[in-house]
Structures are given as structure tokens and as C-alpha cells.
Enzyme design. Structure first.
Site, mmCIF file in Angstrom:
data_model
loop_
_atom_site.group_PDB
_atom_site.id
_atom_site.type_symbol
_atom_site.label_atom_id
_atom_site.label_comp_id
_atom_site.label_asym_id
_atom_site.label_seq_id
_atom_site.Cartn_x
_atom_site.Cartn_y
_atom_site.Cartn_z
ATOM 1 N N PRO A 10 18.588 -2.392 15.301
ATOM 2 C CA PRO A 10 19.166 -2.069 16.599
ATOM 3 C C PRO A 10 19.329 -0.582 16.876
ATOM 4 O O PRO A 10 19.699 0.191 15.988
ATOM 5 C CB PRO A 10 20.543 -2.757 16.564
ATOM 6 C CG PRO A 10 20.801 -3.034 15.122
ATOM 7 C CD PRO A 10 19.472 -3.224 14.479
ATOM 8 N N ASN A 11 19.039 -0.250 18.120
ATOM 9 C CA ASN A 11 19.199 1.091 18.691
ATOM 10 C C ASN A 11 18.108 2.076 18.276
ATOM 11 O O ASN A 11 18.058 3.185 18.802
ATOM 12 C CB ASN A 11 20.591 1.681 18.378
ATOM 13 C CG ASN A 11 21.695 0.832 18.974
ATOM 14 O OD1 ASN A 11 21.661 0.551 20.169
ATOM 15 N ND2 ASN A 11 22.628 0.385 18.161
ATOM 16 N N ARG A 18 18.020 10.279 21.983
ATOM 17 C CA ARG A 18 19.462 10.558 21.904
ATOM 18 C C ARG A 18 19.778 11.060 20.491
ATOM 19 O O ARG A 18 19.046 10.767 19.554
ATOM 20 C CB ARG A 18 20.287 9.267 22.123
ATOM 21 C CG ARG A 18 20.151 8.631 23.484
ATOM 22 C CD ARG A 18 21.132 9.228 24.498
ATOM 23 N NE ARG A 18 21.112 8.482 25.753
ATOM 24 C CZ ARG A 18 20.148 8.549 26.670
ATOM 25 N NH1 ARG A 18 19.098 9.323 26.460
ATOM 26 N NH2 ARG A 18 20.221 7.843 27.781
ATOM 27 N N TYR A 23 19.146 12.224 14.182
ATOM 28 C CA TYR A 23 17.927 11.440 13.955
ATOM 29 C C TYR A 23 16.634 12.183 14.287
ATOM 30 O O TYR A 23 15.545 11.632 14.089
ATOM 31 C CB TYR A 23 18.006 10.137 14.759
ATOM 32 C CG TYR A 23 19.188 9.276 14.342
ATOM 33 C CD1 TYR A 23 19.238 8.711 13.062
ATOM 34 C CD2 TYR A 23 20.260 9.047 15.195
ATOM 35 C CE1 TYR A 23 20.321 7.951 12.668
ATOM 36 C CE2 TYR A 23 21.344 8.280 14.813
ATOM 37 C CZ TYR A 23 21.374 7.735 13.549
ATOM 38 O OH TYR A 23 22.441 6.975 13.138
ATOM 39 N N ASN A 74 13.946 -0.455 8.159
ATOM 40 C CA ASN A 74 15.158 0.292 8.494
ATOM 41 C C ASN A 74 16.021 -0.673 9.302
ATOM 42 O O ASN A 74 15.823 -0.820 10.506
ATOM 43 C CB ASN A 74 14.854 1.557 9.305
ATOM 44 C CG ASN A 74 16.126 2.351 9.587
ATOM 45 O OD1 ASN A 74 17.237 1.847 9.386
ATOM 46 N ND2 ASN A 74 15.977 3.576 10.053
ATOM 47 N N ALA A 77 22.126 -0.583 11.836
ATOM 48 C CA ALA A 77 23.507 -1.012 11.564
ATOM 49 C C ALA A 77 23.566 -2.348 10.823
ATOM 50 O O ALA A 77 24.550 -2.626 10.111
ATOM 51 C CB ALA A 77 24.293 -1.086 12.866
ATOM 52 N N GLU A 98 13.481 -0.011 1.672
ATOM 53 C CA GLU A 98 14.499 0.253 2.708
ATOM 54 C C GLU A 98 14.464 1.735 3.057
ATOM 55 O O GLU A 98 14.427 2.589 2.161
ATOM 56 C CB GLU A 98 15.865 -0.132 2.124
ATOM 57 C CG GLU A 98 17.047 0.120 3.017
ATOM 58 C CD GLU A 98 18.370 -0.259 2.312
ATOM 59 O OE1 GLU A 98 18.349 -0.853 1.199
ATOM 60 O OE2 GLU A 98 19.435 0.068 2.867
ATOM 61 N N HIS A 100 16.234 4.848 5.515
ATOM 62 C CA HIS A 100 17.215 5.368 6.465
ATOM 63 C C HIS A 100 16.850 6.798 6.801
ATOM 64 O O HIS A 100 16.583 7.600 5.892
ATOM 65 C CB HIS A 100 18.638 5.300 5.891
ATOM 66 C CG HIS A 100 19.048 3.895 5.624
ATOM 67 N ND1 HIS A 100 19.370 3.023 6.641
ATOM 68 C CD2 HIS A 100 19.101 3.190 4.477
ATOM 69 C CE1 HIS A 100 19.635 1.844 6.114
ATOM 70 N NE2 HIS A 100 19.469 1.912 4.805
ATOM 71 N N ARG A 107 27.584 10.137 5.121
ATOM 72 C CA ARG A 107 28.210 9.800 6.396
ATOM 73 C C ARG A 107 29.482 8.961 6.167
ATOM 74 O O ARG A 107 30.020 8.945 5.068
ATOM 75 C CB ARG A 107 27.176 9.093 7.282
ATOM 76 C CG ARG A 107 25.957 9.996 7.553
ATOM 77 C CD ARG A 107 24.962 9.365 8.492
ATOM 78 N NE ARG A 107 25.526 9.172 9.824
ATOM 79 C CZ ARG A 107 24.898 8.491 10.796
ATOM 80 N NH1 ARG A 107 23.707 7.944 10.569
ATOM 81 N NH2 ARG A 107 25.464 8.363 11.978
HETATM 82 O O1 CA2 Z 1 19.869 6.627 9.176
HETATM 83 C C1 CA2 Z 1 19.386 5.554 9.569
HETATM 84 O O2 CA2 Z 1 18.183 5.359 9.679
HETATM 85 C C2 CA2 Z 1 20.329 4.418 9.997
HETATM 86 O O3 CA2 Z 1 19.741 3.187 9.555
HETATM 87 C C3 CA2 Z 1 20.404 4.476 11.495
HETATM 88 C C4 CA2 Z 1 21.394 3.482 12.101
HETATM 89 C C5 CA2 Z 1 22.757 3.574 11.406
HETATM 90 O O4 CA2 Z 1 23.613 2.555 11.889
HETATM 91 C C6 CA2 Z 1 22.623 3.458 9.902
HETATM 92 O O5 CA2 Z 1 23.903 3.599 9.327
HETATM 93 C C7 CA2 Z 1 21.708 4.532 9.356
HETATM 94 C C8 CA2 Z 1 21.584 3.745 13.589
HETATM 95 C C9 CA2 Z 1 20.317 3.651 14.365
HETATM 96 C C10 CA2 Z 1 20.572 4.168 15.743
HETATM 97 O O6 CA2 Z 1 19.466 4.951 16.106
HETATM 98 C C11 CA2 Z 1 19.622 5.842 17.115
HETATM 99 C C12 CA2 Z 1 18.614 6.756 17.259
HETATM 100 C C13 CA2 Z 1 18.695 7.702 18.243
HETATM 101 C C14 CA2 Z 1 19.786 7.703 19.097
HETATM 102 C C15 CA2 Z 1 20.791 6.783 18.958
HETATM 103 C C16 CA2 Z 1 20.706 5.838 17.972
#
Ligand code: CA2
Length: 146
Positions: A10-11, A18, A23, A74, A77, A98, A100, A107
Site C-alpha cells: 500500500p501507498n 510524495r 523515499y 516490499n 505497511a 524482502e 524496504h 525509524r
Molecule cells: O521503506 C519502505 O520501503 C517501507 O516498506 C515503506 C512503507 C512503510 O510503511 C514501511 O514501514 C517501510 C510505506 C510505503 C509508502 O510509500 C510512500 C511513498 C511515497 C510517498 C508516500 C508513501
């Protein structure tokens, strides 16, 4: 040619659009292109998919049982919450890596635990989107080794 599924939770559709301070600026399309080119040079086909829905990721993992030699994931969340994804990955017989983008251990403490790590053969965190390419390289090596 053997196929690697690159699954994103997700996201991650917002990647490059964003929060670039966490990221980076690359989009998921950029990641898909880079992985496909790298995979081609190493004799593997890559297919990258993203979903905001847990059940869809689970369905893709089930499909991969027949269609893919390895899974790069990946889970975003869902990493920290989803026993269902862990169960699905436990039913997949090939290698799982996996990824990230951020270093989850640097974090908030709720990001330090990963259900998926209980199944993953390798974990890459904190290498930015290059982590996906590192995972494809590793996967190509594992698949070639049988
Ligand atoms: O660091 C990572 O790749 C995460 O898997 C990213 C997740 C986070 O919940 C994990 O703890 C670590 C969040 C993905 C959200 O991706 C976005 C990318 C750009 C803007 C907003 C959100």
C-alpha cells in the site's frame, strides 16, 4: 526465461510523488524499467505489480506458485501487520527477498518488526530504490543456482 514477481504494498503507487526526503524521486515505473533491464542482462524476466489491497497481494503470491521462480516483495505497511501475507509466502516454494526503501530499523519502533522476515531468504533495507535492483541480482543468482 524464469520469471521474478516484484510485489509492492500500500501507498507505494505514490513513490516519487510524495515524501521524497524518505523515499526519493524515482517512481515505481522507473523501478520497473530498471529491474526489467537488469533482469534481462541476467537472464530473468521481471514483472512488477503494486496494490493497496492485502487480498490482491495474497492472490498474486498464490499465482506465483505456478508462474514465478522467485518473489521480491516490499509489503510496505503490511510488513508490520500481516500474518496473512506471511502465510501466503509460506505456501510459496521459491526464494523470497524482502525489500524496504528506507531503513526500517532507523525509524519508529513499530516498523522494526516484520512478519515477512520470518519467511524471507534475504532482507534489503535502507538502500533506496536501488534495493530492488540488488534484490533482482540476488534472485537471479539464487535461481541460477537452482
Ligand atoms: O521503506 C519502505 O520501503 C517501507 O516498506 C515503506 C512503507 C512503510 O510503511 C514501511 O514501514 C517501510 C510505506 C510505503 C509508502 O510509500 C510512500 C511513498 C511515497 C510517498 C508516500 C508513501
Amino acid at each position: 526465461m524464469q520469471r521474478i514477481e516484484i510485489l509492492n504494498g500500500p501507498n507505494l503507487n505514490l513513490l516519487g510523488k510524495r515524501q521524497p526526503e524518505i523515499y526519493g524521486h524515482a517512481t515505481l515505473d522507473d523501478v520497473a524499467r530498471a529491474c526489467a533491464e537488469l533482469g534481462q542482462r541476467h537472464g530473468v524476466e521481471t514483472v512488477l505489480r503494486q496494490s493497496n489491497r492485502e487480498y490482491e497481494l495474497i492472490d498474486w503470491i498464490h499465482e506465483a506458485r505456478e508462474a514465478a521462480a522467485g518473489i521480491v516483495i516490499n509489503p510496505a505497511a503490511f510488513t508490520h501487520t500481516s500474518v496473512a501475507l506471511l502465510d501466503a509466502l509460506n505456501a510459496f516454494e521459491g526464494p523470497v527477498i524482502e525489500v524496504h526503501i528506507s531503513n526500517i530499523h532507523k525509524r519508529e519502533s513499530f516498523r522494526h518488526h516484520s512478519y515477512v522476515s520470518l519467511r524471507a531468504d534475504g532482507v534489503i533495507a535502507g538502500c533506496g530504490v536501488q534495493g530492488y535492483e540488488l534484490a533482482v541480482l540476488r534472485m537471479a543468482r539464487l535461481i541460477a543456482a537452482g
